[in-house]
Motif scaffolding. Structure first.
Motif, PDB file in Angstrom:
ATOM      1  N   GLU A  16       0.735  -1.128   0.106  1.00  0.00           N
ATOM      2  CA  GLU A  16       0.060  -0.082   0.123  1.00  0.00           C
ATOM      3  C   GLU A  16       0.722   1.264   0.016  1.00  0.00           C
ATOM      4  O   GLU A  16       0.395   2.393  -0.789  1.00  0.00           O
ATOM      5  N   ILE A  17       2.236   1.312   0.660  1.00  0.00           N
ATOM      6  CA  ILE A  17       2.904   2.404   0.579  1.00  0.00           C
ATOM      7  C   ILE A  17       3.546   2.770  -0.743  1.00  0.00           C
ATOM      8  O   ILE A  17       3.756   3.635  -1.400  1.00  0.00           O
ATOM      9  N   THR A  18       3.736   1.460  -1.592  1.00  0.00           N
ATOM     10  CA  THR A  18       4.292   1.677  -2.614  1.00  0.00           C
ATOM     11  C   THR A  18       3.460   2.077  -3.761  1.00  0.00           C
ATOM     12  O   THR A  18       3.681   3.140  -4.523  1.00  0.00           O
ATOM     13  N   ALA A  19       2.047   1.662  -3.657  1.00  0.00           N
ATOM     14  CA  ALA A  19       0.880   2.191  -4.227  1.00  0.00           C
ATOM     15  C   ALA A  19       0.941   3.794  -4.053  1.00  0.00           C
ATOM     16  O   ALA A  19       0.759   4.623  -4.880  1.00  0.00           O
ATOM     17  N   ALA A  20       0.840   4.228  -2.578  1.00  0.00           N
ATOM     18  CA  ALA A  20       0.850   5.398  -2.383  1.00  0.00           C
ATOM     19  C   ALA A  20       2.150   6.398  -2.774  1.00  0.00           C
ATOM     20  O   ALA A  20       1.917   7.665  -3.233  1.00  0.00           O
ATOM     21  N   ALA A  21       3.070   5.961  -2.820  1.00  0.00           N
ATOM     22  CA  ALA A  21       4.244   6.517  -3.396  1.00  0.00           C
ATOM     23  C   ALA A  21       4.002   6.682  -4.615  1.00  0.00           C
ATOM     24  O   ALA A  21       4.434   7.931  -5.325  1.00  0.00           O
ATOM     25  N   TRP A  22       3.710   5.964  -5.814  1.00  0.00           N
ATOM     26  CA  TRP A  22       3.554   5.935  -6.948  1.00  0.00           C
ATOM     27  C   TRP A  22       2.450   7.221  -7.256  1.00  0.00           C
ATOM     28  O   TRP A  22       2.738   8.076  -8.199  1.00  0.00           O
ATOM     29  N   ARG A  23       1.542   7.131  -6.520  1.00  0.00           N
ATOM     30  CA  ARG A  23       0.432   8.262  -6.561  1.00  0.00           C
ATOM     31  C   ARG A  23       0.909   9.526  -6.265  1.00  0.00           C
ATOM     32  O   ARG A  23       0.819  10.412  -7.047  1.00  0.00           O
ATOM     33  N   ALA A  24       1.825   9.705  -5.350  1.00  0.00           N
ATOM     34  CA  ALA A  24       2.396  10.960  -4.916  1.00  0.00           C
ATOM     35  C   ALA A  24       3.468  11.488  -6.180  1.00  0.00           C
ATOM     36  O   ALA A  24       3.849  12.702  -6.270  1.00  0.00           O
ATOM     37  N   LEU A  25       4.018  10.300  -7.002  1.00  0.00           N
ATOM     38  CA  LEU A  25       5.173  10.777  -7.531  1.00  0.00           C
ATOM     39  C   LEU A  25       4.993  10.403  -9.184  1.00  0.00           C
ATOM     40  O   LEU A  25       5.792  10.881  -9.881  1.00  0.00           O
ATOM     41  N   HIS A  26       4.013   9.955  -9.585  1.00  0.00           N
ATOM     42  CA  HIS A  26       3.845   9.501 -10.859  1.00  0.00           C
ATOM     43  C   HIS A  26       3.739  10.665 -11.816  1.00  0.00           C
ATOM     44  O   HIS A  26       4.130  10.452 -13.212  1.00  0.00           O
ATOM     45  N   ARG A  27       3.561  12.031 -11.658  1.00  0.00           N
ATOM     46  CA  ARG A  27       3.667  13.128 -12.459  1.00  0.00           C
ATOM     47  C   ARG A  27       5.249  13.458 -12.627  1.00  0.00           C
ATOM     48  O   ARG A  27       5.514  13.771 -13.904  1.00  0.00           O
ATOM     49  N   GLN A  28       5.929  13.886 -11.408  1.00  0.00           N
ATOM     50  CA  GLN A  28       7.289  14.642 -11.427  1.00  0.00           C
ATOM     51  C   GLN A  28       8.528  13.585 -11.135  1.00  0.00           C
ATOM     52  O   GLN A  28       9.475  14.000 -11.628  1.00  0.00           O
TER      53      GLN A  28
END
Lengths: 324, 324
Positions: A16-28
């Motif tokens: 779940e934190i891997t998913a959350a990290a992708w959500r936070a970082l997928h744009r930049q």
């Protein structure tokens, strides 16, 4: 080049934190991929990739996964020895990719050591295992970083009495040299300033509150200075982490676990990052465990993993610059 | 009722921070007077008073001083045994005024212990001397407070190895009970929540990283709970001082000096206040020493003394309320 994240304990908060990290970082960015079972990733789109080189192309749209199906179902909060081989295989694969120059760095999700040990894992911990896979110094050295502070504990996971009994000038010197080299190469600091802690209140007050400073720490600092390293100490442990003192050092060399971890976590619980120095690859990890008590409930805070990903990218860029 | 400040080491920063504290507080209070040699006070108007009862009337215009001329000239940064008797007499007079109900509390300026010892002072420190003058418990207990945190070290000024060897359930319990009573009476907390630290990394991790938690700390926590005290622990030392954990406790009971002092000073170097519990009077002091290296040069920061004065007034008001 992409970063690669390991599976970690699948029954913990890693997926779940891997998913959350992708959500936070997928744009930049920074761009990363995950080695694990794609079915574990909640709530974000997943892209199955065949090689890390494919991660960059899809990262904006989906979390890139090197899909490695698990042999048994995963119950959040209930780690099982059945998945232990996959946890270890994910670490081995990530390290191999980094050693081959196909990944810029390895970011490890937390593992559940007791489960690995029960499944026959012979190493004292995650870090020691990584060191057997990619050694570049006589021992791995743990550095913890938050925006205000970097700390290196000379002794780590052992009883405090034993840690004190094990301190020698040579041990402090060896750890500080590995820290110094890592700060130079990976943190982009040409002349790292090391602040070496004392052991006793007020750093022993000239011997009246303990003699370890005179007999053990001061000789280590002298040896470091003789090598041309900018080291100061032994410093009184309680005043070396103050707001005034922090900007005067690049890293605190601490004698025991809590001397290093207390100031770091007091300042910044959520954003601390664990970096392993003394490896031939770059490795960071979040500064927390598997959090089995909240796993799978959407409560986990991904801040430390996000900070670990960002720092890994920064260290990789610094090392690239050093070597080019 | 006025607070009374002691002379402290006259060659240290005491006189200048006392003047700076008056400058900061003379409009709004709290009202205080100083026992010392009026000639040492730099740059602010001084009012010679004959008794502490006269302080309030002149405080807005001048620093009230109970003038006690020193027998020898004072060189900033150069403490002399010739003034040691006056340093001690000032403490005795302040305590006598507080015990007689003529001063609300005593705020002590820092002393130079080595000079007092050389002049025949038989006590291990300032705090122990105060305890002989005004005992209210079997031992004095040091509490340090800043706006975000209160900590009590169970062992204080001794080598770390010795401090660990001296820990017993009874010692932890005794110190925690004195802390609890002081938090109730003087800090106005009806049911203080105590967080008791472990000794080892991760609080010993069930015994695998040390057994002091199981053998020493847990029994102390049980004994406290059996007395009806809201005590928790042993807690992992590195996570008990985080921003999330701090609001869940009123005071951390720490096992050694730096376990208490590192988080406090990491958070707030300038504003920490030292409070002595277990006395029949209220005593606070700044959380720093005599700063001989900068004495007399106008560089000293009076923040901690100002915080100590404000906290003393608050504690005195709470105790007054409890007793009325």
């Amino acid at each position: 080049m992409t970063l690669v994240l390991t599976l970690g304990e699948p029954a913990g908060i890693g997926p779940e934190i891997t998913a959350a990290a992708w959500r936070a970082l997928h744009r930049q960015g920074p761009v990363f991929c995950w080695i694990g079972d794609a079915g574990l990733i909640p709530q974000v789109p997943v892209a199955h990739i065949a090689a890390p080189e494919e991660a960059a192309a899809c990262f904006a749209e989906a979390l890139p996964v090197l899909h490695r199906p698990l042999p048994a179902p995963v119950l959040p909060g209930r780690p099982s020895p059945a998945t232990a081989p996959a946890v270890l295989a994910s670490i081995e694969e990530a390290v191999a990719l980094a050693r081959a120059g196909r990944a810029a760095a390895v970011v490890t999700n937390p593992v559940q050591k007791a489960v690995l040990t029960a499944a026959g894992f012979p190493h004292p911990g995650h870090t020691e295992f990584l060191h057997t896979l990619a050694p570049a110094a006589p021992r791995p050295v743990m550095l913890l970083a938050c925006p205000e502070l970097r700390v290196v504990p000379v002794t780590v996971h052992e009883p405090l009495r034993q840690a004190i009994a094990r301190l020698t000038p040579e041990l402090i010197e060896e750890v500080a040299v590995i820290a110094h080299d890592g700060l130079r190469r990976d943190f982009g600091l040409p002349a790292p300033r090391l602040a070496v802690a004392g052991l006793n209140p007020h750093a022993g007050e000239g011997g009246s509150l303990g003699r370890e400073e005179i007999e053990i720490v001061a000789p280590a600092v002298e040896a470091l200075r003789a090598r041309g390293i900018d080291a100061r100490g032994p410093l009184p442990p309680d005043t070396m982490f103050t707001a005034l003192a922090r900007p005067r050092m690049d890293c605190a060399i601490c004698l025991y676990h809590d001397q290093a971890l207390i100031p770091l976590k007091t300042l910044d619980m959520a954003g601390g990052v664990n970096v392993t120095l003394g490896l031939s690859i770059i490795r960071t990890s979040p500064d927390h465990g598997t959090a089995l008590d909240i796993a799978g409930r959407g409560l986990a805070d991904a801040s430390s993993l996000i900070a670990a990903i960002r720092l890994a990218a920064e260290l990789a860029a610094n090392r690239e610059r050093q070597c080019s």
